[in-house]
Scaffold this motif. Structure first.
Motif, short mmCIF file in Angstrom:
data_model
loop_
_atom_site.label_atom_id
_atom_site.label_comp_id
_atom_site.label_asym_id
_atom_site.label_seq_id
_atom_site.Cartn_x
_atom_site.Cartn_y
_atom_site.Cartn_z
N LEU A 1 -20.38 122.94 -55.26
CA LEU A 1 -20.43 121.49 -55.27
C LEU A 1 -20.17 120.95 -53.86
O LEU A 1 -19.50 121.58 -53.05
N ASP A 2 -20.66 119.77 -53.62
CA ASP A 2 -20.54 119.14 -52.31
C ASP A 2 -19.29 118.29 -52.29
O ASP A 2 -19.33 117.09 -52.57
N HIS A 3 -18.16 118.89 -51.99
CA HIS A 3 -16.89 118.13 -51.91
C HIS A 3 -16.80 117.50 -50.54
O HIS A 3 -16.69 118.18 -49.52
N GLN A 4 -16.86 116.18 -50.48
CA GLN A 4 -16.78 115.46 -49.22
C GLN A 4 -15.38 114.98 -48.97
O GLN A 4 -14.77 114.35 -49.83
N PRO A 5 -14.82 115.25 -47.76
CA PRO A 5 -13.54 114.63 -47.43
C PRO A 5 -13.67 113.13 -47.50
O PRO A 5 -14.71 112.55 -47.17
N MET A 6 -12.61 112.47 -47.90
CA MET A 6 -12.68 111.05 -48.14
C MET A 6 -12.99 110.24 -46.87
O MET A 6 -13.65 109.23 -46.92
N ASP A 7 -12.52 110.72 -45.71
CA ASP A 7 -12.82 109.95 -44.52
C ASP A 7 -14.28 110.03 -44.17
O ASP A 7 -14.86 109.12 -43.59
N GLU A 8 -14.97 111.16 -44.50
CA GLU A 8 -16.40 111.26 -44.24
C GLU A 8 -17.18 110.46 -45.26
O GLU A 8 -18.26 109.95 -44.97
N ALA A 9 -16.65 110.33 -46.47
CA ALA A 9 -17.36 109.60 -47.52
C ALA A 9 -17.40 108.12 -47.25
O ALA A 9 -18.20 107.40 -47.82
N ARG A 10 -16.55 107.65 -46.38
CA ARG A 10 -16.56 106.23 -46.09
C ARG A 10 -17.76 105.86 -45.24
O ARG A 10 -18.13 104.73 -45.14
N PRO B 1 -16.56 103.69 -55.99
CA PRO B 1 -16.95 104.97 -55.38
C PRO B 1 -15.74 105.89 -55.28
O PRO B 1 -14.60 105.43 -55.37
N PRO B 2 -15.97 107.19 -55.09
CA PRO B 2 -14.84 108.14 -55.12
C PRO B 2 -13.72 107.82 -54.15
O PRO B 2 -12.55 108.02 -54.47
N GLU B 3 -14.07 107.30 -52.97
CA GLU B 3 -13.03 107.05 -51.98
C GLU B 3 -12.24 105.78 -52.22
O GLU B 3 -11.32 105.46 -51.47
N ARG B 4 -12.56 105.04 -53.27
CA ARG B 4 -11.87 103.79 -53.57
C ARG B 4 -11.24 103.79 -54.96
O ARG B 4 -11.01 102.73 -55.54
#
Length: 442
Positions: A433-442, A144-147
């Motif tokens: 686009l829906d750019h999600q901060p990585m801490d929220e994506a977790r 996933p993007p955050e990893r």
């Protein structure tokens, strides 16, 4: 009775696929090995430069042309295969590429001449042009993007590891069995990897993760490539790649010869020095990329975590490149050479990460191919230009100095451009686009 109306569809986020961690890390290990072989193939001509030039009586200009020929089709194939990746699986693409690597080593084994060297390098460049971008694209399908920072670092770390391993091993083969033996061994290794990948490599579950329309990484409406490629983040990522590629192409083509002829190193000492530089780059990758993940987890923007890191790395390497030709003392000069050719390692995975944050998954492979194709254009120019500069100068030392100063100027300009233009959050918003901060994506 009020007429029945249908509410407009709402953008929904697709459920996150269940990851197969064991398979994900197996694929990572295979892709790291893929990159090791990739960079060993790239390095073999430079490591064998002195014996090849002596045997075939090549001038610096002719050798530079042969080295640059690797990039004749490199960028074009990166672009074309990037678009093909929207239709063909990563399994097929990486398998076909690696088989071609094996075939490309064969012409020079039959007849050692300038035409066969050119033919082999052109074919190898065409087959390796998409390698970094497509293997990164394949890897992203498993995380996933955050990893992605650590797997990305390991993938590019395979490049540093490839040079680290190839330098002493290929040099030993050349000295013990002749330079042709290195080509034969690399052909066999490439073919073996292709067979293993065909049996094991499959596309991962995150190919269409977060499939909400318009989401980054989603499979919603495709955006015009003109809009994607005109964003500051994509342009800055290309600039970062361009500066790093200039130094990287010099490292492959001319650094072994420079260490041997200008610093009077033996072949073994030059190989050890190159391995140490590659090891330094690998340590940077394994240190900086997890730090980028940690910064994003704390809410630091991508502009300052991954964007600034790659930009500053290219600038630092450019400053070292400008300085070391004027340093007489051996130890400080080698330290600056290490900074010049090793620090750029940071830029390579991070420019893919920043580009990925402003591109839908369905178009990521194509954009990666474009970024890689444009970012690696220095390989078409730098080795050949260096050969001409050496032949035209009053002495080889003066020619090398001019070549390194030219590289430094390019790198500093590229680094500053990247620093001022890479802004993933801003550009994702402008693209809708829906750019999600990585801490929220977790």
């Amino acid at each position: 009775m009020a007429p029945h109306t249908t509410a407009p569809p709402r953008h929904t986020t697709a459920p996150t696929p269940s990851p197969d961690r064991r398979r994900a890390w197996l694929i990572t290990a295979l892709i790291v090995t893929f990159m090791v072989i990739n960079f060993a193939d790239k390095s073999v001509l430079g490591l064998a430069a002195v014996p090849i030039m002596d045997e075939l009586n090549l001038s610096n200009s002719t050798y530079g042309l042969i080295s640059s020929s690797f990039y004749f089709l490199f960028s074009l194939s990166g672009l074309l295969v990037g678009f093909l990746s929207t239709r063909l699986s990563s399994r097929v693409l990486l398998f076909a590429m690696t088989l071609l690597w094996a075939v490309a080593q064969l012409p020079v084994l039959a007849v050692a001449s300038v035409p066969t060297l050119l033919a082999g390098r052109i074919l190898l460049g065409a087959a390796e042009g998409p390698a970094a971008s497509m293997s990164m694209h394949a890897l992203y399908k498993w995380f996933p993007p955050e990893r992605r920072a650590l797997p990305s670092a390991l993938q590019i770390g395979g490049a540093a590891l490839g040079t680290l391993i190839a330098a002493p091993l290929v040099t030993w083969l050349i000295e013990a069995y002749g330079w042709r033996s290195a080509y034969a061994v690399l052909a066999a290794v490439s073919a073996i990897w292709a067979l293993v990948w065909w049996r094991t490599g499959h596309d991962g579950p995150y190919d269409h993760a977060r499939a909400g329309a318009g989401a980054v990484g989603g499979t919603g409406p495709r955006l015009p490539y003109r809009r994607l490629l005109s964003t500051g983040t994509i342009l800055g990522s290309i600039a970062s790649a361009f500066g790093a590629a200039w130094a990287l192409s010099l490292s492959h083509a001319w650094l072994p010869a420079y260490l041997s002829t200008e610093l009077d190193m033996s072949a073994g000492s030059a190989a050890t020095t190159i391995s140490i530089i590659s090891g330094y780059g690998l340590v940077l990758l394994l240190t900086v990329s997890p730090a980028v993940d940690a910064l994003k987890a704390r809410g630091v923007s991508s502009r300052w975590s991954s964007g600034a890191a790659q930009s500053i790395a290219v600038c630092v390497a450019g400053c070292a490149m400008a300085a070391f030709p004027f340093v007489e003392s051996t130890a400080p000069r080698l330290l600056l050479i290490g900074l010049a050719f090793g620090t750029i390692a940071i830029a390579i995975p991070l420019h893919y990460m920043t580009a990925a944050e402003v591109v839908p998954t369905s178009q990521r492979g194509a954009v990666f191919g474009i970024v890689a194709g444009l970012g690696t254009l220095p390989g078409l120019v730098a080795p050949s230009l260096t050969g001409h500069l050496i032949d035209a100068a009053d002495s080889p030392a003066d020619g090398y100095t001019t070549a390194f100063l030219t590289a430094a100027a390019v790198m500093l300009i590229a680094g500053v451009l990247a620093l001022t233009t890479i802004r993933p959050e801003r550009d994702a918003g402008r693209l809708g686009l829906d750019h999600q901060p990585m801490d929220e994506a977790r």
